[in-house]
Write an enzyme that holds these catalytic residues in place. Structure first.
Site, PDB file in Angstrom:
ATOM      1  N   HIS A 174       0.901  -1.151   0.000  1.00  0.00           N
ATOM      2  CA  HIS A 174       0.000   0.000   0.000  1.00  0.00           C
ATOM      3  C   HIS A 174       0.938   1.198   0.000  1.00  0.00           C
ATOM      4  CE1 HIS A 174      -3.326   2.497   2.040  1.00  0.00           C
ATOM      5  NE2 HIS A 174      -2.244   3.238   2.179  1.00  0.00           N
ATOM      6  N   ASP A 300     -10.441  -3.527  -3.115  1.00  0.00           N
ATOM      7  CA  ASP A 300     -10.177  -2.841  -1.846  1.00  0.00           C
ATOM      8  C   ASP A 300     -11.502  -2.672  -1.081  1.00  0.00           C
ATOM      9  OD1 ASP A 300      -8.951  -1.591   0.267  1.00  0.00           O
ATOM     10  OD2 ASP A 300      -8.392   0.221  -0.827  1.00  0.00           O
TER      11      ASP A 300
END
Ligand SMILES: [Zn+2]
Length: 418
Positions: A174, A300
């Site tokens: 990330h 996500d």
């Protein structure tokens, strides 16, 4: 026994008209005129491997008021998925083998989708000490990530890359330079300036990706960029791959369909990290999904209750759900290429995450993890299977929808009226 009648089978060579019979968890016959058991009318529909999502948040253990493995699995099945990779930012963080095993066990009890959890890169996701990578690998982990946060320390990340590289696993990042994003609520650009809201610059993502690519090239590990959101990141991935770095990337449907202008009314539903970027970034990410620079579409899926989201933009938690709308949004940019649609939604993500029975092009004798996708079905989501409803597409007409999902030979979702 289930018979899929009258559909169009999508295989690497293209599309062909075929009927499928499914028996005992496997595809038994592919041919015209098959029948028996429950018959599903698949006319006008594409049939391919069940979708695989390498980036979901099921919130179990720790935040089950938002979602749990059961409701998350139902959302996945409704969205056409047969395999998912839950991220490690649960509470406690998924940083030990027994935690992975208990999630997998719970997933099997629910029995709607195969779970292959990601393991944390660092102890407690705190970023300062590499976790028990080998133990996590033994428990079945193939993707390692501290998602929700970047691993900031180069030394820590390099050690993780070396150990994971030896095993053949994937280091997923990330990418967010926290010193540049602290206190930000949306993309830093003309809209954030207009609103007087602190923003997250594109560079905060690109700096981390650039650094990581240097380390990945040196260590030889398989490196994966999670939720690519900027044109600069796309360029970095493209350049590194052309030099032989083992880099893969994923993009979320919202990053190739919505831009930062959607925050002009300060709608807290539109808040997520990475944030919705500029129209140019959206076009670059969509282009990269289409040409395969970004090989996996990942949602996500980040559930938050309406109580939590029904506050100001500044106070709202970040993230949206996505499992039940992903295929519709993906189809909007891939409708001229059904083979690429199934590659990005099923085949590539399954390979990336190390699934064995997922994301395989359908053939007689193969595992029956299948989705039936109606490209012309127009629908308006009013209520999702997910425990949370924080979606920007609630009440928005969409085209293209998974109308039946088959997991291990069993029908796990079906849209009745079409
Ligand atoms: Zn993330």
């Amino acid at each position: 026994m289930i018979t899929l009648r009258g559909g169009m089978l999508v295989i690497p060579g293209g599309i062909r008209r075929a009927d499928l019979t499914i028996e005992d968890g496997h595809i038994a016959i592919i041919g015209a005129g098959s029948s028996g058991g429950k018959v599903l009318d698949c006319s006008g529909c594409l049939i391919g491997p069940g979708f695989v999502d390498v980036h979901v948040h099921f919130r179990e253990p720790g935040q089950t008021w938002k979602e749990d493995i059961e409701t998350g699995s139902r959302a996945a099945a409704a969205g056409g998925f047969t395999g998912v990779v839950p991220m490690a930012n649960t509470d406690p963080a998924t940083d030990r083998g027994h935690l992975v095993e208990s999630m997998v066990r719970r997933g099997r009890e629910v029995g709607l989708v195969e779970l292959r959890p990601a393991g944390a890169l660092t102890v407690g996701r705190r970023g300062d000490e590499v976790g028990p990578i080998e133990e996590l690998w033994e428990a079945g982990v193939r993707i390692f990530s501290d998602d929700g946060d970047s691993v900031a320390g180069s030394d820590v990340l390099e050690e993780a890359m070396i150990r994971i590289g030896k095993l053949g696993g994937v280091v997923a990042q990330h990418a967010e330079e926290a010193t540049m994003t602290a206190g930000g609520h949306m993309h830093e650009g003309v809209v954030s300036a207009e609103l007087g809201i602190r923003g997250l610059p594109a560079e905060a993502e690109e700096r981390v990706v650039a650094r990581d690519l240097v380390l990945a090239a040196r260590t030889g590990v398989r490196y994966h960029v999670q939720h690519v959101s900027t044109s600069g990141t796309v360029s970095l991935v493209r350049a590194a791959r052309s030099k032989g770095v083992l880099v893969t990337a994923e993009a979320a449907p919202h990053h190739f369909s919505l831009d930062h202008r959607r925050l002009r009314d300060r709608n807290p539903i539109m808040k997520m990290y990475p944030p919705l970027r500029t129209p140019e970034d959206v076009a670059a990410v969509a282009g990269a999904v289409r040409d395969g620079t970004i090989e996996a579409i990942a949602t996500d899926h980040a559930p938050h209750t309406s109580m939590e989201k029904d506050v100001t933009l500044e106070d709202a938690p970040r993230g949206i759900i996505g499992l039940e709308t992903s295929a519709s949004i993906a189809w909007s940019i891939l409708e001229d290429d059904p083979v690429a649609f199934f590659q990005r939604m099923a085949v590539a993500p399954a390979r990336l995450a190390g699934f064995i029975d997922q994301g395989r092009w359908l053939e007689a004798g193969g595992p029956a993890n299948v989705v039936v996708f109606d490209p012309d079905h127009v629908w308006t989501p009013e209520r999702f299977e997910s425990r949370s409803q924080n979606s920007p597409w609630l009440g928005t007409p969409l085209r293209g929808r998974p109308v039946a999902t088959i997991f291990n030979g069993r029908l796990t979702s079906e849209v009745g009226e079409r």
